[in-house]
Design a protein around this motif. Sequence first.
Motif, short mmCIF file in Angstrom:
data_model
loop_
_atom_site.label_atom_id
_atom_site.label_comp_id
_atom_site.label_asym_id
_atom_site.label_seq_id
_atom_site.Cartn_x
_atom_site.Cartn_y
_atom_site.Cartn_z
N ASP A 4 0.66 -1.34 -0.23
CA ASP A 4 -0.09 -0.04 0.69
C ASP A 4 1.19 1.23 0.01
N PRO A 5 1.00 1.97 -0.47
CA PRO A 5 1.62 2.85 -0.84
C PRO A 5 1.62 4.55 0.00
N GLU A 6 0.71 4.45 0.48
CA GLU A 6 0.25 5.52 1.61
C GLU A 6 0.77 4.76 2.59
N ARG A 7 0.54 3.29 3.07
CA ARG A 7 1.66 3.30 4.54
C ARG A 7 2.83 2.88 4.17
N PHE A 8 3.04 2.60 3.17
CA PHE A 8 5.13 2.69 3.29
C PHE A 8 5.10 4.21 3.04
N ILE A 9 4.81 5.24 2.72
CA ILE A 9 5.76 5.48 2.25
C ILE A 9 5.50 6.81 4.27
N LEU A 10 4.23 6.64 4.77
CA LEU A 10 4.08 7.00 6.19
C LEU A 10 4.76 5.67 6.82
N ASP A 11 5.33 4.72 6.80
CA ASP A 11 6.41 3.79 7.51
C ASP A 11 8.04 3.97 7.11
N ASN A 12 7.99 4.61 6.15
CA ASN A 12 9.67 5.01 6.01
C ASN A 12 10.55 6.46 5.73
N THR A 13 9.35 7.35 5.88
CA THR A 13 9.70 8.62 5.91
C THR A 13 9.13 9.25 7.00
N LEU A 43 13.46 -3.28 -4.32
CA LEU A 43 12.03 -2.02 -5.07
C LEU A 43 10.52 -2.66 -6.28
N GLU A 44 11.43 -3.82 -6.82
CA GLU A 44 10.81 -4.39 -8.04
C GLU A 44 9.49 -5.23 -7.01
N ALA A 45 10.52 -5.45 -5.12
CA ALA A 45 9.85 -7.64 -4.90
C ALA A 45 8.00 -6.41 -4.44
N ILE A 46 8.29 -4.72 -4.55
CA ILE A 46 7.13 -4.23 -2.90
C ILE A 46 6.91 -3.37 -4.46
N GLY A 47 7.00 -3.68 -5.79
CA GLY A 47 5.91 -3.47 -6.76
C GLY A 47 6.16 -1.46 -6.21
N LEU A 48 7.73 -1.17 -5.90
CA LEU A 48 8.03 0.58 -5.33
C LEU A 48 8.87 1.10 -7.16
N PRO A 49 8.67 1.72 -7.51
CA PRO A 49 9.64 2.30 -8.64
C PRO A 49 10.75 3.52 -8.08
N PRO A 50 12.24 3.71 -8.15
CA PRO A 50 12.72 4.71 -7.94
C PRO A 50 11.94 5.66 -7.62
N PRO A 51 12.44 5.88 -5.68
CA PRO A 51 11.64 6.67 -5.80
C PRO A 51 11.63 8.54 -5.17
N PHE A 52 12.04 8.47 -6.07
CA PHE A 52 12.09 11.15 -6.24
C PHE A 52 11.23 11.41 -5.84
N TRP A 53 9.76 10.84 -5.48
CA TRP A 53 9.18 11.68 -4.38
C TRP A 53 9.13 11.38 -2.99
N ALA A 54 10.67 10.95 -2.83
CA ALA A 54 10.89 10.84 -0.90
C ALA A 54 12.07 11.50 -0.61
#
Length: 214
Positions: A4-13, A43-54
Amino acid sequence: MKTDPERFILDNTGLSTPRHVPEIALHLADEAHELWLKTEDELEAIGLPPPFWAFAWAGGQGLARHVLDNPHLVAGKTVLDFASGSGLVAIAASMGGARSVLAADIDPWSATAARLNAGANKVEIELTGSDLVGTDDGWDVVLAGDVFYDRAMTDLILPWFRNLARRGALLLIGDPGRAYCPRDGMELLATYQVAVTRALEDREIKRTSVFRLL
């Protein structure tokens, strides 16, 4: 299991403020190298492109600073923030009084990051994951931070940018000295010394210029 993108972003930033634009809070990677240096397979394993947004890239920080310091550039106008990433520049435009702001990025994770960041700053922006290159929705202002990072990208977007400028749009570019940033038809508006992380750049301070594309 799909991440889940939102959960991942909140957990890793963590919510923090870029040093050059302390008015704006963003969900940024706390330890840039840990997230950035994940392998492509990881990154591919979790469906995450390179995180330029981070990360708050130097070109975006310089451009956001210029917009915040010169709100007349966007006030009351329709604005496109192209390749928006974290939404930093779009948020600056909204703070500057833009009538509407569209943050565009083809990375599907970017929309989630930009939405969270807009909420953290209590501003409203529109979001799209569509590829807008070659289109024209009549924007008054087009903002682009750090988009000339390779030849293919420059060759793709520069003719489109010039067409938009030719019909009357204000094209503002933030660039930290990338090799493929065009030199012709660019009016220098400001230069900033932007602090960045060595995990992402070749130095801790990037000389970042804001141009108007003519």
